[in-house]
Design an enzyme around this catalytic site. Structure first.
Site, PDB file in Angstrom:
ATOM      1  CB  THR A 208      46.394  12.937 -25.421  1.00 32.50           C
ATOM      2  OG1 THR A 208      45.573  13.943 -24.815  1.00 32.50           O
ATOM      3  CG2 THR A 208      45.721  11.578 -25.218  1.00 32.50           C
ATOM      4  CG  ASN A 209      46.847  14.916 -20.421  1.00 37.25           C
ATOM      5  OD1 ASN A 209      45.684  15.136 -20.140  1.00 37.25           O
ATOM      6  ND2 ASN A 209      47.652  15.846 -20.926  1.00 37.25           N
ATOM      7  CG  HIS A 210      44.278   9.355 -18.138  1.00 33.80           C
ATOM      8  ND1 HIS A 210      43.639   8.510 -19.002  1.00 33.80           N
ATOM      9  CD2 HIS A 210      45.367   8.695 -17.710  1.00 33.80           C
ATOM     10  CE1 HIS A 210      44.310   7.378 -19.085  1.00 33.80           C
ATOM     11  NE2 HIS A 210      45.379   7.471 -18.304  1.00 33.80           N
ATOM     12  CB  SER A 211      43.028  16.477 -18.894  1.00 31.64           C
ATOM     13  OG  SER A 211      42.126  17.529 -18.708  1.00 31.64           O
ATOM     14  CB  ALA A 276      46.224  18.228 -18.442  1.00 35.62           C
TER      15      ALA A 276
END
Ligand code: CTP
Length: 400
Positions: A208-211, A276
């Site tokens: 995943t990512n930091h969104s 994102a």
């Protein structure tokens, strides 16, 4: 009907030479139909007489936290106001507000307030530019305080530059805009994608990512406030829209998002793609938890490309449908943004640079530029995400 008919405005005046302009402001507010109560800090009363303000506002001016029999008037006033305007707001008061101090009545009211707070700072240019004031202002914006921009010109010190208080007419206009329930998007349907996607590797792990989803959710709220039907395709995040009319469609993976977006897009007037999306996902999702094996010090993952939701919608969009994309870049920002604009057939792209302090994923502020297929980009100041959402929705409304 007057623009502010029946609106309860609490005007906080602090100790700056610009305090004399608060008399003009009070008169403008009263003329516009507002009910005005004035609170002055002790040092404001050295610049302008409370008698002037009580005469103009037709109510006694409050200065003391312990006026007789009214020890809790700060709570009452905090609940009474529809808007609090601090004008002029000195560097000292901004610092006290940013830190939650409450050693005078105005500060105590601000801590009890449930309404929106607007500040019109007034100070010398070096004080306005000082890193401490910048920091305090950033904190206040993050807390949702609205900034009425300072003017640029001759200052009381004789220096010339930014720092003078906005003129009373400008403050009035700002306030009227802030209060206007613009329902200019009634009848429009807009989808908003927001948050990250999660791409499973095995039953316990994912990429995943930091969104944080905050920017997209703020946009969904602003669209709904302006009357649009909003369908929010939201990845796994904590944040939820405040407007009850926003319909939330939860998604987890890029493929979920594509499915939901393809279903909703044909009946939409616009799509704002703030999600994102993970560009790649694990080629296979292991059924069982992946175990460490032997002495292997490294592990390689096979990834495959995810569908590009924006490009898919861009390829099918009807005439008149508007697509707004996002680009978060670290270098060559404008060139990359233009490339994305063209490749995905966006009508506008919201560009944030991770090089700008206060911009990007996790925080409550953002600094954006809007880039169009032709013409110059439009760059905005650092603002709270709620205020950035307003700028984006204004631009979208103009395209619609
Ligand atoms: N987007 C999308 N579907 C994807 C990837 C991105 O809809 N699979 C949308 C985002 O919501 C955003 C825009 O496309 O509006 C971002 O463009 P993109 O080129 O995907 O950005 P990055 O993934 O950051 O691209 P790059 O890695 O090339 O910088």
């Amino acid at each position: 009907m007057s623009a502010l008919q029946g609106t309860r405005i609490l005007l906080g005046i602090t100790g700056s030479i610009a305090a004399y302009k608060a008399a003009f402001l009070t008169r403008l507010l009263v003329r516009a139909g507002a009910e005005v109560r004035v609170v002055m800090t002790p040092s404001a009363a050295r610049f302008i007489s409370p008698l002037t303000l009580s005469t103009l506002s037709q109510h006694p001016v409050m200065t003391e936290i312990m006026d007789e029999g009214q020890w809790n008037n700060h709570v009452e006033m905090g609940l009474w106001a529809d808007r609090i305007v601090v004008a002029p707001a000195t560097a000292n008061t901004l610092a006290a507000m940013a830190n939650g101090l409450c050693d005078n009545l105005l500060l105590a009211i601000l801590l009890s307030a449930r309404c929106d707070v607007l500040v019109a700072p007034a100070m010398d240019l070096d004080m306005w530019a000082h890193p401490a004031t910048r920091r305090n202002m950033d904190t206040l914006l993050r807390d949702g305080v609205k900034l009425i921009p300072v003017g640029d010109g001759e200052l009381a010190s004789g220096l010339v530059g930014p720092g003078r208080m906005a003129e009373p007419e400008e403050i009035l206009r700002f306030l009227i805009d802030d209060l206007r329930p613009a329902r200019d998007l009634a009848g429009k349907t807009v989808i908003v994608t927001a948050g990250p996607t999660q791409e499973a590797l095995d039953p316990v792990r994912y990429l995943t990512n930091h969104s944080s989803g905050k920017m997209g959710v703020a946009i969904a709220d602003e669209l709904a406030r302006r009357g649009a039907n909003v369908r929010l395709l939201l990845g796994p995040v904590e944040v939820r829209p405040q407007q009850p009319s926003v319909s939330v469609i939860p998604i987890v993976t890029a493929r979920d998002l594509l499915r939901a977006a393809e279903q909703e897009f044909p009946s939409c007037d616009a799509a704002v793609l703030a999600a994102a999306v993970a560009d790649y996902r694990p080629a296979t999702e292991a059924r069982e938890k992946i175990k460490k094996t032997g002495d292997n010090e490294t592990l390689s993952l096979d990834l495959v490309r995810n569908p590009d939701i924006a490009a898919t919608l861009g390829a099918t969009k009807r005439k008149g449908q508007i697509l707004v994309g996002f680009a978060l870049e670290t270098t060559n920002e404008l060139a990359y943004a233009r490339k994305k604009l063209e490749a995905k057939k966006f009508d506008m792209i919201v560009l944030n640079s991770l090089r700008d302090p206060g911009a990007g994923f996790a925080g409550d502020t953002n600094k954006i530029s809007l880039v169009y297929p032709s013409g110059e980009p439009v760059t905005f100041d650092l603002k709270s995400k709620a205020d950035v959402a307003k700028d984006i929705v204004n631009a979208l409304a103009a395209l619609l």
